[in-house]
Design an enzyme around this catalytic site. Structure first.
Site, PDB file in Angstrom:
ATOM      1  N   VAL A   1       0.837  -1.206   0.000  1.00  0.00           N
ATOM      2  CA  VAL A   1       0.000   0.000   0.000  1.00  0.00           C
ATOM      3  C   VAL A   1       0.870   1.253   0.000  1.00  0.00           C
ATOM      4  O   VAL A   1       0.569   2.233  -0.689  1.00  0.00           O
ATOM      5  CB  VAL A   1      -0.961  -0.001   1.207  1.00  0.00           C
ATOM      6  CG1 VAL A   1      -1.745   1.306   1.267  1.00  0.00           C
ATOM      7  CG2 VAL A   1      -1.920  -1.185   1.120  1.00  0.00           C
TER       8      VAL A   1
ATOM      9  N   PRO B   1      10.214  -0.313   9.369  1.00  0.00           N
ATOM     10  CA  PRO B   1      11.338  -1.231   9.560  1.00  0.00           C
ATOM     11  C   PRO B   1      11.553  -2.089   8.311  1.00  0.00           C
ATOM     12  O   PRO B   1      10.617  -2.354   7.559  1.00  0.00           O
ATOM     13  CB  PRO B   1      10.892  -2.085  10.750  1.00  0.00           C
ATOM     14  CG  PRO B   1       9.395  -2.059  10.681  1.00  0.00           C
ATOM     15  CD  PRO B   1       9.029  -0.705  10.147  1.00  0.00           C
TER      16      PRO B   1
ATOM     17  N   ASP C   1      -7.404   2.198   4.374  1.00  0.00           N
ATOM     18  CA  ASP C   1      -8.498   1.249   4.624  1.00  0.00           C
ATOM     19  C   ASP C   1      -9.379   1.616   5.817  1.00  0.00           C
ATOM     20  O   ASP C   1     -10.131   0.779   6.312  1.00  0.00           O
ATOM     21  CB  ASP C   1      -7.956  -0.175   4.814  1.00  0.00           C
ATOM     22  CG  ASP C   1      -7.321  -0.718   3.546  1.00  0.00           C
ATOM     23  OD1 ASP C   1      -7.801  -0.355   2.450  1.00  0.00           O
ATOM     24  OD2 ASP C   1      -6.336  -1.474   3.650  1.00  0.00           O
TER      25      ASP C   1
END
Length: 276
Positions: A41, A61, A129
């Protein structure tokens, strides 16, 4: 400022349909954006941000999604990567640094915390989302040079937005982007010929006449020589029966000028060769 519309009948005013989003072309060029997340995304968000020339700080990360890693190499001057999870101090210590905050992580709790923190600092945020925690949405975008068309379902159906965008793109002229680019160049050239403020109304009317006279194909195929010849007509005085101050050649007349100029060049070269 007035648009020139004199209609005073409310029945003819545009209908207001509430509940939509404010559709704007946000100029984010050179401004800093915080993107939390480095997955698939996040990669899609980078496409939007880099296309708008934003400066992006990615906090995520390792390992990163392959496309995100590629973008870091492709745009080293636009992207900065901090290899660790997000920390509240990333925003609290830099309250005036970011124009936008985006999250693209699979952690609803952390995403909501970032959203609330951004709101506390009055920074617009988009939480992937989670429509209820979005100050703005990313729509499905068709891009052709300067032409950008966004289809939004206001967070209700992203896949449907993509399908509609493809239908819209198929209906567009083949060289729409090129034609728009040419029109922009024409407007720029016209301002160099007639930069005075008093010429503003006449410039606008002339550009309107050009837009009406030249189709997509005509504008898209216009050469640099055509552009100069077209702008030269701006200074011509109108003949009897023509609208005052506005003279626009037809596409055929403009193409004829191109041919005439080539003939003149050939004749001049022959003269120069004979004199030599």
């Amino acid at each position: 400022m007035t648009t020139g519309r004199a209609d005073t009948d409310p029945a003819n005013f545009p209908e207001i349909q509430t509940g939509g989003s404010l559709m704007i072309a946000w100029q984010i060029k050179g401004k800093r954006v915080l993107l939390v997340g480095g997955g698939e995304v996040a990669a899609t968000r980078l496409v939007h941000l880099l296309s708008a020339d934003a400066l992006v700080t990615i906090i995520a990360p390792s390992p990163l999604h392959p496309e995100v890693s590629f973008r870091l190499q492709q745009f080293p001057n636009s992207l900065t990567w901090i290899d660790r999870p997000f920390m509240p101090t990333d925003l609290l210590d830099h309250p005036d640094t970011y124009s936008l905050v985006l999250t693209a992580i699979d952690d609803p709790v952390a995403s909501s915390a970032i959203y609330n923190l951004a709101h506390q600092l009055k920074i617009p945020a988009n939480i992937a989302d989670v429509p209820s925690e979005c100050d703005f949405y990313f729509g499905s975008v068709h891009r052709d040079g300067p032409l950008q068309i966004m289809v939004s379902t206001n967070g209700k159906g992203p896949r449907l937005a993509s399908a509609i965008r493809k239908l819209v793109a198929k209906a567009l002229p083949r060289n729409a982007g090129r034609a728009i680019e040419q029109m922009g160049e024409l407007r720029k050239e016209l301002r160099t010929v007639a930069p005075e403020q008093r010429e503003g109304k006449r410039r606008m009317e002339w550009i309107k006449q050009v837009s009406d006279a030249y189709g997509w194909e005509d504008m898209g195929e216009m050469t640099g020589e055509d552009m100069k010849n077209l702008v030269a007509w701006y200074k011509k005085q109108p003949e009897e029966g023509e609208e005052d101050g506005v003279v626009v050649p037809t596409p055929d007349e403009l193409r004829a000028l191109r041919k005439e100029n080539k003939k003149e060049d050939v004749v001049q070269k022959k003269v120069d060769a004979h004199q030599a």
